[in-house]
Write a protein that holds these residues in place. Structure first.
Motif, mmCIF file in Angstrom:
data_model
loop_
_atom_site.group_PDB
_atom_site.id
_atom_site.type_symbol
_atom_site.label_atom_id
_atom_site.label_comp_id
_atom_site.label_asym_id
_atom_site.label_seq_id
_atom_site.Cartn_x
_atom_site.Cartn_y
_atom_site.Cartn_z
ATOM 1 N N ALA A 202 0.816 -1.219 0.000
ATOM 2 C CA ALA A 202 0.000 0.000 0.000
ATOM 3 C C ALA A 202 0.850 1.270 0.000
ATOM 4 C CB ALA A 202 -0.927 0.003 1.211
ATOM 5 N N GLU A 203 0.375 2.286 -0.715
ATOM 6 C CA GLU A 203 1.049 3.581 -0.723
ATOM 7 C C GLU A 203 0.900 4.298 0.614
ATOM 8 O OE1 GLU A 203 2.853 5.417 -2.988
ATOM 9 O OE2 GLU A 203 3.019 3.576 -4.148
ATOM 10 N N ARG A 204 -0.240 4.058 1.268
ATOM 11 C CA ARG A 204 -0.539 4.801 2.497
ATOM 12 C C ARG A 204 -1.071 3.842 3.547
ATOM 13 N NH1 ARG A 204 -4.627 9.657 3.495
ATOM 14 N NH2 ARG A 204 -3.317 11.026 4.744
ATOM 15 N N LEU A 205 -0.596 3.986 4.780
ATOM 16 C CA LEU A 205 -1.029 3.129 5.891
ATOM 17 C C LEU A 205 -1.847 3.936 6.886
ATOM 18 C CD1 LEU A 205 -1.044 0.610 7.712
ATOM 19 C CD2 LEU A 205 1.219 1.314 8.548
ATOM 20 N N VAL A 206 -3.096 3.488 7.108
ATOM 21 C CA VAL A 206 -3.980 4.095 8.097
ATOM 22 C C VAL A 206 -4.281 3.044 9.158
ATOM 23 C CG1 VAL A 206 -6.187 5.238 8.513
ATOM 24 C CG2 VAL A 206 -5.019 5.547 6.319
ATOM 25 N N VAL A 207 -3.854 3.283 10.380
ATOM 26 C CA VAL A 207 -4.076 2.341 11.480
ATOM 27 C C VAL A 207 -5.330 2.749 12.245
ATOM 28 C CG1 VAL A 207 -3.162 1.405 13.644
ATOM 29 C CG2 VAL A 207 -1.625 1.772 11.699
ATOM 30 N N LEU A 208 -6.192 1.774 12.518
ATOM 31 C CA LEU A 208 -7.421 1.988 13.283
ATOM 32 C C LEU A 208 -7.262 1.287 14.627
ATOM 33 C CD1 LEU A 208 -9.990 1.152 10.439
ATOM 34 C CD2 LEU A 208 -8.759 3.299 10.850
ATOM 35 N N ALA A 209 -7.221 2.056 15.712
ATOM 36 C CA ALA A 209 -6.966 1.462 17.028
ATOM 37 C C ALA A 209 -7.633 2.290 18.118
ATOM 38 C CB ALA A 209 -5.461 1.371 17.294
ATOM 39 N N ASP A 210 -8.605 1.713 18.820
ATOM 40 C CA ASP A 210 -9.232 2.443 19.922
ATOM 41 C C ASP A 210 -8.264 2.552 21.101
ATOM 42 O OD1 ASP A 210 -9.909 0.369 22.135
ATOM 43 O OD2 ASP A 210 -10.637 -0.602 20.314
ATOM 44 N N HIS A 211 -8.622 3.361 22.071
ATOM 45 C CA HIS A 211 -7.695 3.691 23.161
ATOM 46 C C HIS A 211 -7.259 2.495 23.992
ATOM 47 C CE1 HIS A 211 -11.502 3.585 25.430
ATOM 48 N NE2 HIS A 211 -10.761 3.380 26.495
ATOM 49 N N THR A 212 -8.072 1.434 24.043
ATOM 50 C CA THR A 212 -7.704 0.269 24.854
ATOM 51 C C THR A 212 -6.525 -0.489 24.267
ATOM 52 O OG1 THR A 212 -9.233 -1.261 23.731
ATOM 53 C CG2 THR A 212 -10.102 0.008 25.594
ATOM 54 N N LYS A 213 -6.190 -0.231 23.011
ATOM 55 C CA LYS A 213 -5.059 -0.925 22.381
ATOM 56 C C LYS A 213 -3.721 -0.396 22.873
ATOM 57 C CE LYS A 213 -8.041 -3.208 19.974
ATOM 58 N NZ LYS A 213 -8.156 -3.140 18.517
ATOM 59 N N TRP A 214 -3.741 0.838 23.441
ATOM 60 C CA TRP A 214 -2.480 1.400 23.912
ATOM 61 C C TRP A 214 -1.973 0.617 25.129
ATOM 62 C CZ3 TRP A 214 1.308 4.044 22.094
ATOM 63 C CH2 TRP A 214 2.303 4.510 22.965
ATOM 64 N N GLY A 215 -0.717 0.197 25.079
ATOM 65 C CA GLY A 215 -0.116 -0.554 26.177
ATOM 66 C C GLY A 215 -0.325 -2.049 26.079
ATOM 67 N N THR A 216 -1.160 -2.498 25.143
ATOM 68 C CA THR A 216 -1.341 -3.929 24.901
ATOM 69 C C THR A 216 -0.290 -4.377 23.895
ATOM 70 O OG1 THR A 216 -3.723 -3.815 25.292
ATOM 71 C CG2 THR A 216 -2.921 -5.682 24.003
ATOM 72 N N VAL A 217 0.396 -5.469 24.210
ATOM 73 C CA VAL A 217 1.484 -5.936 23.352
ATOM 74 C C VAL A 217 1.243 -7.390 22.969
ATOM 75 C CG1 VAL A 217 3.968 -6.335 23.153
ATOM 76 C CG2 VAL A 217 3.123 -4.347 24.421
ATOM 77 N N GLY A 218 0.999 -7.635 21.681
ATOM 78 C CA GLY A 218 0.919 -8.991 21.171
ATOM 79 C C GLY A 218 2.306 -9.565 20.981
ATOM 80 N N ILE A 219 2.387 -10.846 20.699
ATOM 81 C CA ILE A 219 3.683 -11.523 20.631
ATOM 82 C C ILE A 219 4.534 -11.058 19.453
ATOM 83 C CG2 ILE A 219 2.874 -13.481 19.255
ATOM 84 C CD1 ILE A 219 4.644 -15.272 21.033
ATOM 85 N N SER A 220 3.901 -10.547 18.389
ATOM 86 C CA SER A 220 4.650 -10.201 17.183
ATOM 87 C C SER A 220 4.396 -8.755 16.757
ATOM 88 C CB SER A 220 4.276 -11.139 16.030
ATOM 89 O OG SER A 220 5.058 -10.865 14.886
ATOM 90 N N SER A 221 5.482 -8.013 16.510
ATOM 91 C CA SER A 221 5.361 -6.649 16.006
ATOM 92 C C SER A 221 5.069 -6.663 14.509
ATOM 93 C CB SER A 221 6.656 -5.868 16.252
ATOM 94 O OG SER A 221 6.875 -5.677 17.632
ATOM 95 N N ILE A 222 4.258 -5.717 14.079
ATOM 96 C CA ILE A 222 3.953 -5.569 12.650
ATOM 97 C C ILE A 222 4.882 -4.518 12.053
ATOM 98 C CG2 ILE A 222 2.170 -5.074 10.940
ATOM 99 C CD1 ILE A 222 0.110 -5.766 13.204
#
Length: 258
Positions: A202-222
């Protein structure tokens, strides 16, 4: 039905699907929403489920735990709706876009079904289904192949290969979590591979993430936080996170769910 029997049935449904909604349970058991909320409260006090806005989910362990699509869909529904509405304003007729798997991107899909001449690439079965049910003849929807995950995403080498030859205007990326150290993350290693392939296409990346996602860490970074051209979140984000993201992401958009 006695309260104890009803609560046992509710717990079975949570364990089977990963999450339940108050309104659906109230209809199913022919009781009031308040009765269901009391049931959920009793089960939560015993540590058997986690109450969320509008329903309940299974108790989530660790960074590799991946909730099902239903479980995630009952969380922060107002925030996701507001984020999706703002994201839809970025899409124009004739665009070629990608929507990653996720409940917020599924909300976005609902708002894009009437956009003319849209081409949509997705690894999400629910997202593809939204467009399929709408049945607009001038839209093209490409569903990647791959192995299905608990969150109804298609992942693995087949999905990565399908994405690799594409060139897209924009990617709307839903994420499991985000942090200063880990960036945008997912609990599924193979889904991270697919998401990175979508980012590269993609030419442009738009991330959609509500406030509860902050500080949550999954096992793999994107990708790192700064890789997003736009991050759309909601006003529940704490001040420290807001200031950090404002300095890190080229464009931070904060929506009000109310």
């Amino acid at each position: 039905m006695l309260a104890q029997q009803r609560q046992a049935a509710i717990l079975d449904r949570v364990r089977a699907s990963g999450g339940v909604r108050v309104t659906e349970l109230a209809t199913e058991f022919s009781v009031s929403d308040m009765t269901i909320r009391r049931d959920l409260e009793a089960l939560a006090e015993r540590g058997l489920l986690a109450k969320v806005h509008g329903g309940a989910t299974t108790v989530s362990p660790g960074s590799a735990h991946e909730p099902g699509f239903t479980a995630k869909s009952v969380r922060e529904r107002g925030e996701k709706s507001a984020i999706a509405m703002r994201a839809a304003a970025l899409v124009s007729p004739g665009d070629a876009i990608a929507l990653s798997a996720g409940t917020t991107t599924a909300e976005l899909a609902q708002r894009l079904v009437d956009v003319p001449a849209l081409t949509v690439v997705t690894n999400s079965i629910p997202v593809a289904d939204v467009f399929y049910r709408a049945g607009r003849a001038d839209q093209t929807v490409v569903l990647t192949g791959g192995t299905r995950t608990p969150s109804d995403a298609l992942v693995g080498p087949v999905a990565v290969a399908a994405i690799g030859a594409l060139h897209l205007d924009m990617l709307f990326l839903g994420v499991h979590g985000m942090s200063e150290r880990a960036g945008y993350t997912t609990p599924n290693l193979m889904e991270a591979d697919v998401n990175r392939a979508l980012v590269e296409a993609a030419e442009r990346l738009v991330v959609l993430a509500d406030h509860t996602k902050w500080g949550t860490v999954g096992i793999s970074s994107i990708v790192p936080l700064s890789r997003a051209h736009v991050l759309i979140t909601d006003d529940g984000l704490d001040e420290g996170a807001h200031d950090l993201l404002l300095e890190t992401v080229p464009e931070l958009v904060v929506v009000n769910p109310q």
